[in-house]
Design an enzyme around this catalytic site. Sequence first.
Site, mmCIF file in Angstrom:
data_model
loop_
_atom_site.group_PDB
_atom_site.id
_atom_site.type_symbol
_atom_site.label_atom_id
_atom_site.label_comp_id
_atom_site.label_asym_id
_atom_site.label_seq_id
_atom_site.Cartn_x
_atom_site.Cartn_y
_atom_site.Cartn_z
ATOM 1 N N ASP A 88 -9.892 -15.786 -16.927
ATOM 2 C CA ASP A 88 -10.740 -16.302 -15.860
ATOM 3 C C ASP A 88 -11.772 -17.293 -16.418
ATOM 4 O O ASP A 88 -12.358 -17.055 -17.476
ATOM 5 C CB ASP A 88 -11.477 -15.094 -15.241
ATOM 6 N N ASN A 94 -0.294 4.526 -0.320
ATOM 7 C CA ASN A 94 -0.903 5.796 0.116
ATOM 8 C C ASN A 94 -1.658 5.693 1.437
ATOM 9 O O ASN A 94 -2.454 6.573 1.780
ATOM 10 C CB ASN A 94 -1.841 6.337 -0.981
ATOM 11 N N ASP A 142 -4.101 3.800 2.650
ATOM 12 C CA ASP A 142 -5.538 3.543 2.844
ATOM 13 C C ASP A 142 -5.785 2.080 3.230
ATOM 14 O O ASP A 142 -6.921 1.635 3.295
ATOM 15 C CB ASP A 142 -6.351 3.927 1.586
ATOM 16 N N ASP A 169 -5.256 -9.880 -15.749
ATOM 17 C CA ASP A 169 -6.337 -10.846 -15.588
ATOM 18 C C ASP A 169 -7.470 -10.449 -16.538
ATOM 19 O O ASP A 169 -7.807 -9.273 -16.636
ATOM 20 C CB ASP A 169 -6.839 -10.805 -14.139
ATOM 21 N N GLU A 198 -7.709 -20.233 -16.926
ATOM 22 C CA GLU A 198 -8.230 -21.039 -15.821
ATOM 23 C C GLU A 198 -9.350 -21.912 -16.366
ATOM 24 O O GLU A 198 -10.361 -21.405 -16.842
ATOM 25 C CB GLU A 198 -8.781 -20.127 -14.723
ATOM 26 N N HIS A 234 -4.870 -17.476 -5.314
ATOM 27 C CA HIS A 234 -5.743 -16.647 -4.487
ATOM 28 C C HIS A 234 -7.079 -17.321 -4.169
ATOM 29 O O HIS A 234 -7.921 -16.722 -3.511
ATOM 30 C CB HIS A 234 -6.006 -15.316 -5.200
ATOM 31 N N ASP A 235 -7.274 -18.546 -4.661
ATOM 32 C CA ASP A 235 -8.559 -19.227 -4.443
ATOM 33 C C ASP A 235 -8.470 -20.435 -3.512
ATOM 34 O O ASP A 235 -9.497 -21.024 -3.179
ATOM 35 C CB ASP A 235 -9.130 -19.709 -5.793
ATOM 36 N N ASP A 246 0.856 -1.195 0.000
ATOM 37 C CA ASP A 246 0.000 0.000 0.000
ATOM 38 C C ASP A 246 0.892 1.245 0.000
ATOM 39 O O ASP A 246 1.660 1.450 0.933
ATOM 40 C CB ASP A 246 -0.891 -0.049 1.248
ATOM 41 N N ASP A 288 -1.743 -1.207 -3.885
ATOM 42 C CA ASP A 288 -2.025 -0.444 -5.100
ATOM 43 C C ASP A 288 -0.869 -0.556 -6.099
ATOM 44 O O ASP A 288 0.156 -1.179 -5.803
ATOM 45 C CB ASP A 288 -2.316 1.021 -4.744
#
Length: 543
Positions: free
Chosen positions: A210, A29, A31, A109, A269, A331-332, A27, A35
């Site tokens: 995807d 910035n 938040d 992606d 995928e 990530h799954d 990150d 990013d």
Amino acid sequence: MGKKAPKTDIWWKNGVIYQIYPRSFMDSNGDGIGDIKGITGKLDYLNDGTENSLGIDAIWLSPIYPSPMKDFGYDISDYMDIDSMFGCLDDFKVLLQEAHKRNIRIIMDLVINHSSDEHPWFIESRQSKDSPKRNWYLWQPADKKRPNNWISYFELHNAWWLDKTTNEYYLGTFTKNQPEVNWRNKDLKKAMYDVIKYWFDMGIDGFRMDVVNWYIKDENLRNNPWKISFSPPSLQKHIYDRNQPESHQICKEIRDIANTYKDKVLIGEIYTNDVKEAVSYHGSNNDELHMAFNFNFLFQKWSAKSFYNSIMNWYNLLPTDSWPNFTLSNHDQPRHYYRYKKGNDSDARAKVAAAMLLTLKGTPFIYYGEEIGMTCEKIPKNSLKDPLGIKGWPIIKGRDAERTPMQWDDTDNAGFSNNTPWLPVNKNYTYKNVANQKNDPDSLLSFYRSIIWLRKRIPCLSNGDIEFLIPEPNKILVYKRIYKQEQCIIILNFSSKTIPCPINTAKNYNVLLSTHRKKDCSIKLENLKLNPYEIIIAEQENT
Ligand code: GLC
Ligand code: CA
């Protein structure tokens, strides 16, 4: 040693691809959300051209397009821009430029099975039955009953959603906010192909596509047959809502587009347990995807035998002119460090897994954080973010645990952000982090780095053919990689026991990298005793 790097004929065959989940990498910035500038700032960590860096060759970015984030970017509301949460197009162009300077390619992606329900196309489509974009999505008249029995994966519910504006159903097999587009509509198709060209024209190097095998649905919308299972999406045989033959035609057309550019890659995928079906998306004459993701390692138990069977199954079913690939984590699915952890042996196991991933014949995919052994800690209910985890709580865990912030150092929020991160940082960040492992020669990070750079020096480790030396392995895998005159042998002991290496050959090997032996020492395989979880990568000596 000391050989020149191989001429990289095809970068995505020789290279190592690193998946970044942008919300969780860095990150910039404050938040609490990762990013683009954060990623750009960490490029030197990934590859600064020296062996102090990890040495990866390409980054696959999970989606960074504008999105209402109902499925964290896999619900796109504008295919040709960047979500302000991640930055802007100019930030992306800087990332692309800075990555290319370092010989790092960028793979985006491509989520084109569905859009967000906030995409202007869907907003227009839902307005009226006569909307010019009505047929860009899949609409069905409202009846007492829903059009068929298809299931929405994340809502754990029927996949048809009633839209009050026109009193018709649309299809959404992920969340209800991800309406499925109609790939049989020519205008939709053209619009999607324009998206692909837009990013290729900007200079990106490829797409991770995807759920490719969901693009086309049965034209007659027939019911899927039911079957017995504990998990709701597996309660059906997906013969009508997935894997329709016309999906292959779309892959061919996208491949044709990619072929009009130079050096692009398409990795798709294919959401299935059926390896035959997954590999079929390479096409018959290598005319579809360059690679269909091989997800089998994500579901293997810890055993040399089970990995071997999975590897051979993929090699044997893959069309001859296609190139294999391997993935341990994404990530799954729960991270593999977590899946294979075993007390004090956990790091040793992670090294064996890494050595296998990075020396098999096939493109390796690394998931951010696996190089430091990030694991999955329990996410408290009130911190859950994944729609699947929230809907399925407490039975279905969801995917938040594998998406937690990258652990850079032991400062607040693991050095990921100077604000509270969007998902909790794993508690073990205080000792498990990049800063800690960077200068420790025995760390997992140093191990990943060494093998990745070794691959660059020794062509056969990435380019070579593969030959397994133990046909029915039980506890150890032994294989050779062979490229022209060069031969390497890889020996991996999956067990916690000392065991003899059952290979009898009088040849001498020079150790290139090992967990238990000195570099450059000469070994004979006869009578070789392997230490628990020992790894040896050695080069055949010229006699
Ligand atoms: C794929 C993605 C997953 C996403 C889904 C819907 O399976 O990997 O993260 O939720 O597609 O786009
Ligand atoms: Ca941020």
